[in-house]
Design a protein around this motif. Structure first.
Motif, PDB file in Angstrom:
ATOM      1  N   ARG A 375       0.695  -1.200  -0.218  1.00 50.75           N
ATOM      2  CA  ARG A 375       0.069   0.050  -0.075  1.00 50.75           C
ATOM      3  C   ARG A 375       0.967   1.216   0.116  1.00 50.75           C
ATOM      4  NH1 ARG A 375      -3.629  -0.315   4.811  1.00 50.75           N
ATOM      5  NH2 ARG A 375      -2.160   0.934   5.854  1.00 50.75           N
ATOM      6  N   ASN A 376       1.963   1.345   0.794  1.00 49.43           N
ATOM      7  CA  ASN A 376       2.877   2.625   0.974  1.00 49.43           C
ATOM      8  C   ASN A 376       3.613   2.838  -0.331  1.00 49.43           C
ATOM      9  OD1 ASN A 376       1.648   3.341   3.375  1.00 49.43           O
ATOM     10  ND2 ASN A 376       3.420   2.337   4.684  1.00 49.43           N
ATOM     11  N   ILE A 377       4.175   1.527  -0.860  1.00 49.76           N
ATOM     12  CA  ILE A 377       4.968   1.564  -2.039  1.00 49.76           C
ATOM     13  C   ILE A 377       3.970   2.009  -3.182  1.00 49.76           C
ATOM     14  CG2 ILE A 377       6.157   0.173  -3.791  1.00 49.76           C
ATOM     15  CD1 ILE A 377       6.679  -1.652  -1.403  1.00 49.76           C
ATOM     16  N   GLU A 378       2.968   1.745  -3.404  1.00 47.50           N
ATOM     17  CA  GLU A 378       2.009   2.149  -4.445  1.00 47.50           C
ATOM     18  C   GLU A 378       1.714   3.560  -4.150  1.00 47.50           C
ATOM     19  OE1 GLU A 378      -1.342  -0.557  -4.619  1.00 47.50           O
ATOM     20  OE2 GLU A 378      -0.198  -1.400  -6.478  1.00 47.50           O
ATOM     21  N   ALA A 383       9.624   7.105  -3.948  1.00 47.50           N
ATOM     22  CA  ALA A 383      10.502   7.457  -2.823  1.00 47.50           C
ATOM     23  C   ALA A 383      10.858   5.869  -2.294  1.00 47.50           C
ATOM     24  CB  ALA A 383       9.631   8.008  -1.702  1.00 47.50           C
ATOM     25  N   ALA A 384       9.800   5.001  -2.566  1.00 50.48           N
ATOM     26  CA  ALA A 384      10.041   3.392  -2.073  1.00 50.48           C
ATOM     27  C   ALA A 384      11.324   3.116  -2.826  1.00 50.48           C
ATOM     28  CB  ALA A 384       8.829   2.436  -2.203  1.00 50.48           C
ATOM     29  N   GLN A 564       9.675   5.299  15.034  1.00 54.84           N
ATOM     30  CA  GLN A 564       9.046   5.430  13.944  1.00 54.84           C
ATOM     31  C   GLN A 564       9.721   6.109  12.919  1.00 54.84           C
ATOM     32  OE1 GLN A 564       5.284   7.554  13.946  1.00 54.84           O
ATOM     33  NE2 GLN A 564       4.421   6.357  12.146  1.00 54.84           N
ATOM     34  N   LEU A 565       9.669   5.636  11.429  1.00 55.03           N
ATOM     35  CA  LEU A 565      10.439   6.313  10.342  1.00 55.03           C
ATOM     36  C   LEU A 565       9.198   6.480   9.380  1.00 55.03           C
ATOM     37  CD1 LEU A 565      13.827   4.252   9.782  1.00 55.03           C
ATOM     38  CD2 LEU A 565      13.416   6.711  10.965  1.00 55.03           C
ATOM     39  N   PRO A 566       8.529   7.664   9.526  1.00 55.62           N
ATOM     40  CA  PRO A 566       7.278   8.020   8.709  1.00 55.62           C
ATOM     41  C   PRO A 566       7.524   8.839   7.215  1.00 55.62           C
ATOM     42  CG  PRO A 566       7.350   9.667  10.343  1.00 55.62           C
ATOM     43  CD  PRO A 566       8.709   8.942  10.535  1.00 55.62           C
ATOM     44  N   GLU A 567       8.696   8.961   6.877  1.00 57.76           N
ATOM     45  CA  GLU A 567       9.168   9.771   5.937  1.00 57.76           C
ATOM     46  C   GLU A 567       8.599   9.363   4.431  1.00 57.76           C
ATOM     47  OE1 GLU A 567      12.411  10.442   8.792  1.00 57.76           O
ATOM     48  OE2 GLU A 567      11.312   8.693   7.969  1.00 57.76           O
ATOM     49  N   LEU A 568       8.375   7.977   4.210  1.00 59.43           N
ATOM     50  CA  LEU A 568       7.870   7.608   3.015  1.00 59.43           C
ATOM     51  C   LEU A 568       6.506   8.063   2.887  1.00 59.43           C
ATOM     52  CD1 LEU A 568       8.680   5.430   0.668  1.00 59.43           C
ATOM     53  CD2 LEU A 568       7.134   4.130   1.738  1.00 59.43           C
ATOM     54  N   THR A 569       5.642   8.220   3.711  1.00 57.65           N
ATOM     55  CA  THR A 569       4.252   8.910   3.533  1.00 57.65           C
ATOM     56  C   THR A 569       4.290  10.152   3.408  1.00 57.65           C
ATOM     57  OG1 THR A 569       4.222   9.348   5.888  1.00 57.65           O
ATOM     58  CG2 THR A 569       3.618   7.016   5.395  1.00 57.65           C
ATOM     59  N   CYS A 595      11.013   1.630   7.199  1.00 52.81           N
ATOM     60  CA  CYS A 595      10.688   2.877   6.250  1.00 52.81           C
ATOM     61  C   CYS A 595       9.475   2.385   5.403  1.00 52.81           C
ATOM     62  CB  CYS A 595      11.817   3.038   5.491  1.00 52.81           C
ATOM     63  SG  CYS A 595      13.475   3.562   6.232  1.00 52.81           S
ATOM     64  N   LEU A 596       9.417   1.450   4.813  1.00 54.54           N
ATOM     65  CA  LEU A 596       8.281   1.066   4.066  1.00 54.54           C
ATOM     66  C   LEU A 596       6.799   0.973   4.655  1.00 54.54           C
ATOM     67  CD1 LEU A 596      10.120  -1.584   1.351  1.00 54.54           C
ATOM     68  CD2 LEU A 596       9.569   0.970   1.179  1.00 54.54           C
ATOM     69  N   SER A 597       6.861   0.165   6.060  1.00 55.79           N
ATOM     70  CA  SER A 597       5.643   0.228   6.683  1.00 55.79           C
ATOM     71  C   SER A 597       5.204   1.435   7.459  1.00 55.79           C
ATOM     72  CB  SER A 597       5.743  -0.813   7.800  1.00 55.79           C
ATOM     73  OG  SER A 597       6.605  -0.528   8.858  1.00 55.79           O
TER      74      SER A 597
END
Length: 616
Positions: A375-378, A383-384, A564-569, A595-597
């Motif tokens: 879901r986050n990759i899509e 960024a992913a 937590q690492l929320p940067e991808l969002t 990172c991805l989650s």
């Protein structure tokens, strides 16, 4: 204040439900009650059929005629609120739905009692418009909202389509319905699609809180107010008559048949076969509407990657922004080199001990564990892809070279459309009045240097002033050999809540921003003095709040600390050194997972992984 436990409702026609659970509970002090209607097909992501709606109707009818019930909650069992219509049923059932005007949304209008939608995970298509037709929507922070009809040739019809204009505005409503974009919970809250967002673990407690507030006021007044507010729906109530007449043969046309059939086969169709060629079968799934994920075996993947141009298909710029590799298949040694060169994340499904696991970017046990990553990759494919490529590079290089590469990658993503959209949606972040106190309090006690992050009113958000002050303290440590140790801690409830949002995106010249990071890099200073640095952390350690401490020789965390690492969002990657420091503490797979989650992990989990060294 306390509640009774939930109990299943008994009675004629109410105790043999197959697709919902119907429960009630009562508030011991306030005296009122709550009815909860839970969609109960978690193995199919709570997809809807007319049977679901029929059962919901009976439950709503009972709740509305129970004088003890003051509020109705609509929820979903399992990880997701729901993913829309059941594609097996939709092949024929949508005919019935059209001519019955898809009544599950009308249940929201017919109900005299206030309704709360309790949403976690996917809230897509029919579940999304059911949620926004409720009086209130309370979402977990992992919720994702969106529509999917045009993606899968499944037409939407009825008052609930134009009604969204009343909820989020005409332009945003058309964007959601016609472009099929996905909206994370935080963005949905800003749009007005949800009332509030809370951590997943707090979702039910937050719903209880709202229920108690309504039970504490006049139920008759609430019913009158609800009826008054709901009158705005009535102007749309006959809108589906037109479309029912327009589409009597829709489901016999190629375009009408294609959507449910392609969704059943877990493939994406865009438009009709007459307009576009069907996309080929692939190992990856890319659709606005969640479908069962599908792995690919090592031999099949090797065949694809070794063909001319095969690797180019696996990219955020092409059709497949990730790979789901079945690690239980036969070992194909040469495949590892291909995997390490792909321009997208490779998710291994299986165990970390599998032969090809090391060549993947992250390993999860099963497809269910991959859902959040996918879901986050899509949502943020560029960024992913940048993240996993950077981690592969940094695993093989020195700390200074890794920090250099991270800074360049971070600057590149700051110029991306994805990050610019994030900045626009977030809007201006108000800043408190400047504090006369230093951003970092620097004191000395004998041979120990104390560096205390000192912006408690901002949860110690990492700002330029804090960076400069921390650099000053670290230079002092480096210059004075009499100092045996520096202890870095934080004032207030959080150690550090990440980068200062008020300063995010201010850099216009991204090359200069990279040079600033290279010139005054706190992470590099901490690495150089790591043997003499100890970090005492507590509360929230978000983004730079764990990226920088990870350089230290020792991290001591309070028991309730989370990381937590929320940067991808946001369309970014860690930019304070995390792709170097955290990578060296917990390895590439776990760093990629964090990172991805974008998930939070607790102090005990962090200790088990080696992200911290002890819990105080």
């Amino acid at each position: 204040m306390s509640w009774t436990d939930w109990s299943s409702v008994e009675g004629e026609g109410l105790d043999r439900f197959e697709e919902i659970l119907y429960e009630k509970k009562h508030h011991l002090e306030l005296g009122g009650g709550v009815a909860r209607i839970s969609l109960n097909k978690p193995e199919k992501m709570n997809t809807l059929t007319m049977k679901t709606v029929d059962e919901m109707f009976r439950a709503f009818y009972d709740a509305n005629h129970d004088a003890q019930v003051g509020v109705i909650v609509v929820a979903g069992k399992g990880k997701h609120f729901g993913a829309g219509g059941d594609v097996d049923w939709e092949r024929w059932g949508l005919r019935e739905a059209f001519y019955n005007r898809y009544p599950h949304n009308r249940l929201m209008r017919m109900s005299r009692k206030p309704i709360i939608a309790q949403v976690q995970g996917y809230c897509i298509a029919g579940h999304n418009h059911m949620a926004y037709c409720c009086d209130f929507t309370i979402a977990a922070d992992n919720a994702i909202f969106g529509q999917a009809g045009p993606r899968v040739s499944s037409p939407a019809d009825g008052f609930f389509v134009p009604y969204l204009t009343k909820v989020v505005g005409a332009k945003k409503a058309r964007e959601m319905w016609m472009l099929c974009r996905k909206y994370p919970a935080a963005e949905a809250e800003k749009m007005g699609l949800v009332n509030t967002v809370v951590p997943l673990a707090d979702l039910e407690a937050e719903v209880d809180k709202w229920c108690a507030e309504m039970l504490a006021v006049s139920p008759g007044c609430l019913e009158v107010l609800k009826a008054s507010f709901d009158q705005e729906m009535d102007g749309y109530k006959e809108s589906c008559i037109t479309s029912a007449g327009m589409y009597p043969d829709w489901f016999d046309m190629p375009e009408g048949k294609e959507g449910p059939l392609s969704s059943k086969n877990a493939r994406l169709r865009s438009g009709t076969s007459a307009r576009r060629k069907p996309r080929p079968e692939s190992s990856c799934w890319q659709s606005m509407m969640p479908s069962p994920l599908k792995t690919i075996g090592s031999s099949d993947l090797l065949d694809r990657l070794s063909s001319p141009g095969g690797r180019e298909a696996f990219s955020p710029l092409a059709e497949e922004p990730f790979v789901l590799l079945d690690l239980d298949g036969a070992e194909v040694a040469v495949l590892g080199d291909y995997l390490r060169s792909l321009s997208c994340p490779v998710i291994g499904i299986g165990t970390t001990g599998a032969p090809l696991a090391d060549a993947t970017d992250v390993v999860v046990e099963d497809l269910q564990g991959a859902e959040l990553l996918v879901r986050n990759i899509e949502a943020h494919p560029q960024a992913a892809a940048t993240l996993v490529q950077l981690l592969r590079h940094n695993e093989q290089t020195s700390v200074p070279n890794g920090l250099f590469a991270e800074s360049l990658a971070y600057a590149t993503l700051q110029g991306s459309d994805d990050f610019q959209v994030h900045l626009k949606q977030r809007g201006h972040t108000p800043q408190p009045a400047p504090s006369p106190e230093p951003a970092v309090r620097i004191t000395r006690e004998g041979d120990i240097l104390n560096l205390v992050l000192n912006r408690p009113e901002q949860n110690n958000a990492f700002s330029m002033a804090m960076r400069d002050a921390l650099s000053e303290g670290l230079h002092l440590l480096a210059a004075d050999t009499r100092l045996t140790k520096a202890i870095i801690s934080g004032e207030g409830r959080y150690f550090c809540a990440g980068g200062d949002l008020g300063e995010f995106g201010l850099a216009i010249d991204l090359a200069s921003a990279h040079l600033v990071r290279s010139t005054r890099n706190v992470g590099l200073l901490m690495h150089e003095q790591a043997s003499r640095i100890e970090c005492h952390v507590h509360g929230a350690c978000i983004g730079s709040g764990i990226e920088l401490p990870a350089f230290a020789r020792r991290i001591v965390a309070a028991e309730k600390t989370f990381f937590q690492l929320p940067e991808l969002t946001m369309g970014l990657i860690p930019g304070a050194g995390g792709t170097v420091s955290i990578l060296r503490r917990i390895g590439r797979h776990r760093t990629a997972y964090l990172c991805l989650s974008a998930e939070r992990i607790s102090a005990p989990t962090a200790l088990g992984w080696g992200l911290i060294d002890s819990i105080a």
